[in-house]
Design a protein around this motif. Structure first.
Motif, mmCIF file in Angstrom:
data_model
loop_
_atom_site.group_PDB
_atom_site.id
_atom_site.type_symbol
_atom_site.label_atom_id
_atom_site.label_comp_id
_atom_site.label_asym_id
_atom_site.label_seq_id
_atom_site.Cartn_x
_atom_site.Cartn_y
_atom_site.Cartn_z
ATOM 1 N N GLY A 357 -4.131 -3.671 4.173
ATOM 2 C CA GLY A 357 -3.994 -5.479 4.045
ATOM 3 C C GLY A 357 -3.617 -5.866 2.891
ATOM 4 N N LEU A 358 -3.356 -5.151 1.857
ATOM 5 C CA LEU A 358 -3.681 -5.285 0.357
ATOM 6 C C LEU A 358 -2.250 -5.113 -0.263
ATOM 7 C CD1 LEU A 358 -3.871 -5.725 -2.607
ATOM 8 C CD2 LEU A 358 -4.130 -3.224 -2.780
ATOM 9 N N THR A 359 -1.953 -4.294 1.074
ATOM 10 C CA THR A 359 -0.111 -3.740 0.922
ATOM 11 C C THR A 359 0.883 -4.884 1.694
ATOM 12 O OG1 THR A 359 -0.543 -1.967 2.376
ATOM 13 C CG2 THR A 359 -0.426 -1.229 -0.279
ATOM 14 N N GLN A 360 0.247 -4.823 3.045
ATOM 15 C CA GLN A 360 1.091 -6.007 3.503
ATOM 16 C C GLN A 360 1.325 -7.558 2.596
ATOM 17 O OE1 GLN A 360 -1.241 -7.287 7.055
ATOM 18 N NE2 GLN A 360 0.932 -7.947 7.968
ATOM 19 N N TYR A 361 -0.164 -7.272 2.462
ATOM 20 C CA TYR A 361 0.137 -9.128 1.056
ATOM 21 C C TYR A 361 1.308 -8.540 0.479
ATOM 22 C CZ TYR A 361 -1.178 -12.811 -2.405
ATOM 23 O OH TYR A 361 -1.079 -13.216 -3.370
ATOM 24 N N ALA A 362 1.253 -7.732 -0.438
ATOM 25 C CA ALA A 362 2.259 -8.029 -1.292
ATOM 26 C C ALA A 362 3.201 -7.885 -1.705
ATOM 27 C CB ALA A 362 1.234 -6.594 -2.243
ATOM 28 N N TYR A 363 4.240 -6.879 -0.318
ATOM 29 C CA TYR A 363 4.818 -7.302 0.168
ATOM 30 C C TYR A 363 5.492 -8.570 0.847
ATOM 31 C CZ TYR A 363 7.143 -3.152 -1.626
ATOM 32 O OH TYR A 363 8.204 -1.996 -2.034
ATOM 33 N N ALA A 364 4.100 -8.766 1.784
ATOM 34 C CA ALA A 364 4.921 -10.577 2.483
ATOM 35 C C ALA A 364 5.029 -12.155 1.065
ATOM 36 C CB ALA A 364 3.050 -11.010 3.408
ATOM 37 N N GLN A 365 4.732 -11.914 -0.141
ATOM 38 C CA GLN A 365 4.833 -12.256 -0.739
ATOM 39 C C GLN A 365 6.523 -11.996 -1.087
ATOM 40 O OE1 GLN A 365 2.658 -14.219 -1.644
ATOM 41 N NE2 GLN A 365 1.683 -13.085 0.529
ATOM 42 N N ALA A 366 6.850 -10.845 -1.488
ATOM 43 C CA ALA A 366 8.564 -10.297 -1.437
ATOM 44 C C ALA A 366 9.342 -10.724 -0.318
ATOM 45 C CB ALA A 366 8.457 -9.405 -1.945
ATOM 46 N N GLY A 367 8.620 -11.174 0.850
ATOM 47 C CA GLY A 367 9.720 -11.676 1.615
ATOM 48 C C GLY A 367 10.399 -10.496 2.804
ATOM 49 N N ILE A 368 8.876 -9.678 2.694
ATOM 50 C CA ILE A 368 9.054 -8.497 4.093
ATOM 51 C C ILE A 368 8.398 -7.739 4.316
ATOM 52 C CG2 ILE A 368 9.616 -6.202 3.395
ATOM 53 C CD1 ILE A 368 11.251 -6.103 0.947
ATOM 54 N N ALA A 369 8.377 -7.803 5.842
ATOM 55 C CA ALA A 369 6.722 -7.582 6.946
ATOM 56 C C ALA A 369 7.541 -6.194 7.083
ATOM 57 C CB ALA A 369 7.756 -8.568 8.071
ATOM 58 N N ILE A 370 6.133 -5.179 6.584
ATOM 59 C CA ILE A 370 5.484 -3.652 6.628
ATOM 60 C C ILE A 370 4.965 -3.659 7.782
ATOM 61 C CG2 ILE A 370 6.912 -3.161 4.353
ATOM 62 C CD1 ILE A 370 3.365 -3.292 3.643
ATOM 63 N N GLY A 371 4.419 -4.328 8.861
ATOM 64 C CA GLY A 371 3.542 -4.308 9.289
ATOM 65 C C GLY A 371 1.605 -3.815 8.966
ATOM 66 N N GLY A 372 0.888 -4.404 9.818
ATOM 67 C CA GLY A 372 -0.367 -4.146 9.760
ATOM 68 C C GLY A 372 -1.088 -3.114 9.375
ATOM 69 N N THR A 373 -1.075 -2.163 9.587
ATOM 70 C CA THR A 373 -1.664 -1.116 9.919
ATOM 71 C C THR A 373 -1.226 0.218 8.733
ATOM 72 O OG1 THR A 373 -1.043 0.186 11.448
ATOM 73 C CG2 THR A 373 -2.793 -1.680 11.566
ATOM 74 N N SER A 374 -1.799 0.946 8.415
ATOM 75 C CA SER A 374 -0.800 1.419 7.013
ATOM 76 C C SER A 374 -0.011 3.267 8.106
ATOM 77 C CB SER A 374 -1.835 2.606 6.526
ATOM 78 O OG SER A 374 -3.193 3.644 7.350
ATOM 79 N N ARG A 375 -0.679 2.962 8.866
ATOM 80 C CA ARG A 375 0.610 3.804 10.392
ATOM 81 C C ARG A 375 1.511 3.047 10.841
ATOM 82 N NH1 ARG A 375 -3.694 5.514 14.683
ATOM 83 N NH2 ARG A 375 -3.516 3.646 15.894
ATOM 84 N N ASP A 376 1.467 1.843 10.518
ATOM 85 C CA ASP A 376 2.904 1.185 10.883
ATOM 86 C C ASP A 376 3.361 0.620 9.818
ATOM 87 O OD1 ASP A 376 1.958 0.562 14.146
ATOM 88 O OD2 ASP A 376 0.747 -1.356 13.225
ATOM 89 N N TRP A 378 4.519 2.975 7.661
ATOM 90 C CA TRP A 378 5.098 4.022 7.668
ATOM 91 C C TRP A 378 6.040 4.592 8.558
ATOM 92 C CZ3 TRP A 378 6.590 8.446 4.472
ATOM 93 C CH2 TRP A 378 6.626 9.775 5.276
ATOM 94 N N TRP A 379 5.566 4.172 9.518
ATOM 95 C CA TRP A 379 6.727 4.321 11.043
ATOM 96 C C TRP A 379 8.148 2.803 10.789
ATOM 97 C CZ3 TRP A 379 8.022 7.525 14.348
ATOM 98 C CH2 TRP A 379 8.710 7.571 15.772
ATOM 99 N N LEU A 380 7.742 1.947 10.134
ATOM 100 C CA LEU A 380 8.424 0.935 10.370
ATOM 101 C C LEU A 380 9.472 1.154 8.943
ATOM 102 C CD1 LEU A 380 6.272 -2.401 11.022
ATOM 103 C CD2 LEU A 380 8.272 -1.276 12.879
ATOM 104 N N ASN A 381 9.437 2.030 8.289
ATOM 105 C CA ASN A 381 10.168 2.312 6.745
ATOM 106 C C ASN A 381 10.219 4.178 6.734
ATOM 107 O OD1 ASN A 381 10.023 -0.390 4.943
ATOM 108 N ND2 ASN A 381 8.247 0.003 5.649
#
Length: 452
Positions: A357-376, A378-381
């Motif tokens: 949740g913390l890393t998702q929030y951090a990158y959302a502020q940069a306009g980058i969607a990275i997924g909601g779970t830790s394994r997502d 990883w997988w999306l990137n």
């Protein structure tokens, strides 16, 4: 479950052993307290401290060694139990991510069901309008006499001109009647089909929701049990260590008494020697030689990585967002793109973040969607992997149980440079800056979401 039964039996066995250890320690402490009382009580006011005998010191040392051995034995059992608890906690984290994946599927199914329901409502409205059109046509035809037999309508014409007009109207009415009835049939078929699609979509959404609820219950039960066992283990270990510490303090008291007695004797002997050799110079003191500091071993530099150069602005924005949340509590299942939130039971009353949740929030502020779970995340990137030696601020670091299976990932943090990272660590802790544990055996790898 079988593992739960085994864990319970082992806990009871550990508890029995720990109980015997505590009883032995209490006996040791009692003996040492008695010895200390004898050894530290001066024989008269102002007299030199009594020097405990070798037998007393030997007995105390043996008693302390026996107590330490007992605690060490129990400590090994507790360490094994802690390993099992950690495995249970990791299983709970995996189950939590399974639930979050299924919950996302439920949200999609629910949206599809709502769209299908709206289409069914629209089809029903269209059908009603079609029926209203048929009824209106029937009323108009009746009022205009077009429902009378055709020959009657023609014979009642006032003259040739009206006869021709009435004939044309009857032909048009027949064609219109066919079109209205055909249109109504199509609307009825469309309404029935829309209703069936809506019903199926609703049933699918309900089934997915039921699966998500089962996964959530499994994750919650494992996490609650892991926390219960961890708390009990901490209390058990704390009690044992407190008793051992008491025994060590008593032994230290005896050793201190001997040291004080020996120091007093040495001081008395020194005074006597000084009186006999008042003129003798003191021997020169040899300065202590500095001990060289061993150099640190060179770090191992792994190879690999497919990520391009990072976007400095995106990485800086993500890190700044993560820093803004320092001190926010860890909440199991909490947080997301919009910031911290209440977690899920047993953390439903705790407002904060979990790791992803913390890393998702951090990158959302940069306009980058990275997924909601830790394994997502990883997988999306996964096509932007980074070697440990090439880490840059903003990269995401992952840990898991199996380096060959991204589904085993259970933790993620954001690298900030200088061998440090920001993470939401675990329950009872807060978002913090920590050492980047890239040398850990559970370190899975890193990705660079900001890579161009």
């Amino acid at each position: 479950m079988g593992s739960g039964a085994r864990t319970g039996a082992e806990r009871r066995r550990t508890g029995t052993t720990a109980g015997r250890g505590r009883a032995a320690l209490r006996a040791v402490v009692a003996v040492l307290l008695a010895a200390t009382a004898v050894g530290l009580t001066p024989s008269a006011a102002g007299a030199a401290p009594r020097n405990p005998s070798d037998a007393e010191i030997g007995a105390a040392e043996q008693a302390r060694a026996d107590a330490a051995a007992r605690v060490g034995q129990i400590g090994a059992e507790l360490a094994q139990a802690r390993t099992r608890i950690e495995a249970l906690h990791q299983a709970a984290l995996v189950a939590l991510q399974d639930y979050e994946d299924k919950q996302a599927a439920h949200e999609a199914a629910r949206a599809a069901a709502e769209a299908a329901a709206a289409a069914a409502v629209q089809a029903a409205a269209d059908l009603q309008r079609g029926r209203d059109d048929v009824a209106a046509f029937a009323r108009a035809s009746y009022m205009q006499g077009s429902t009378s037999p055709g020959i009657t309508a023609l014979l009642s014409a006032a003259g040739p001109a009206e006869l021709i007009e009435r004939s044309a109207l009857l032909d048009a009415a027949g064609v219109n009647r066919v079109e209205v009835v055909a249109g109504l049939t199509v609307l009825e078929e469309q309404a029935a089909a829309a209703e069936q699609v809506a019903r199926q979509a609703t049933e699918q959404a309900a089934a997915v929701q039921q699966e998500a609820a089962g996964l959530l219950a499994d994750a919650q039960s494992q996490e609650v049990e892991a926390r219960r066992q961890a708390d009990a283990l901490d209390a058990e270990e704390g009690g044992l260590q407190a008793e051992l510490q008491q025994a060590q303090q008593v032994l230290a008291g005896l050793q201190g008494a001997r040291s004080a007695a020996e120091q007093a004797a040495e001081q008395a002997a020194a005074r006597q020697a000084a009186e006999r050799q008042a003129a003798a110079p003191a021997p020169p003191r040899t300065p202590a030689r500095p001990v060289p500091t061993p150099s640190a071993p060179a770090p191992v530099r792994p190879t690999g990585g497919t990520a391009g150069a990072p976007s400095a602005s995106a990485a800086e924005t993500a890190i700044a967002a993560a820093r803004s949340q320092l001190g926010v509590p860890y909440s199991w299942g909490g947080g997301g793109s919009n910031g911290p939130s209440n977690g899920i039971p047993p953390d439903s009353q705790l407002f904060g973040f979990d790791c992803s949740g913390l890393t998702q929030y951090a990158y959302a502020q940069a306009g980058i969607a990275i997924g909601g779970t830790s394994r997502d995340q990883w997988w999306l990137n996964r096509n932007k992997q980074v070697a440990t030696a090439d880490l840059q601020p903003g990269d995401l670091l992952f840990w898991g149980g199996n380096r060959n299976d991204y589904m085993s990932i259970t933790h993620v943090a954001i690298y900030i440079g200088g061998g440090q990272m920001i993470e939401a660590p675990d329950r009872g802790q807060h978002v913090t800056v920590a050492r980047a544990r890239t040398s850990s055996s559970t370190y899975f790898g890193a990705v660079r979401p900001s890579a161009r």
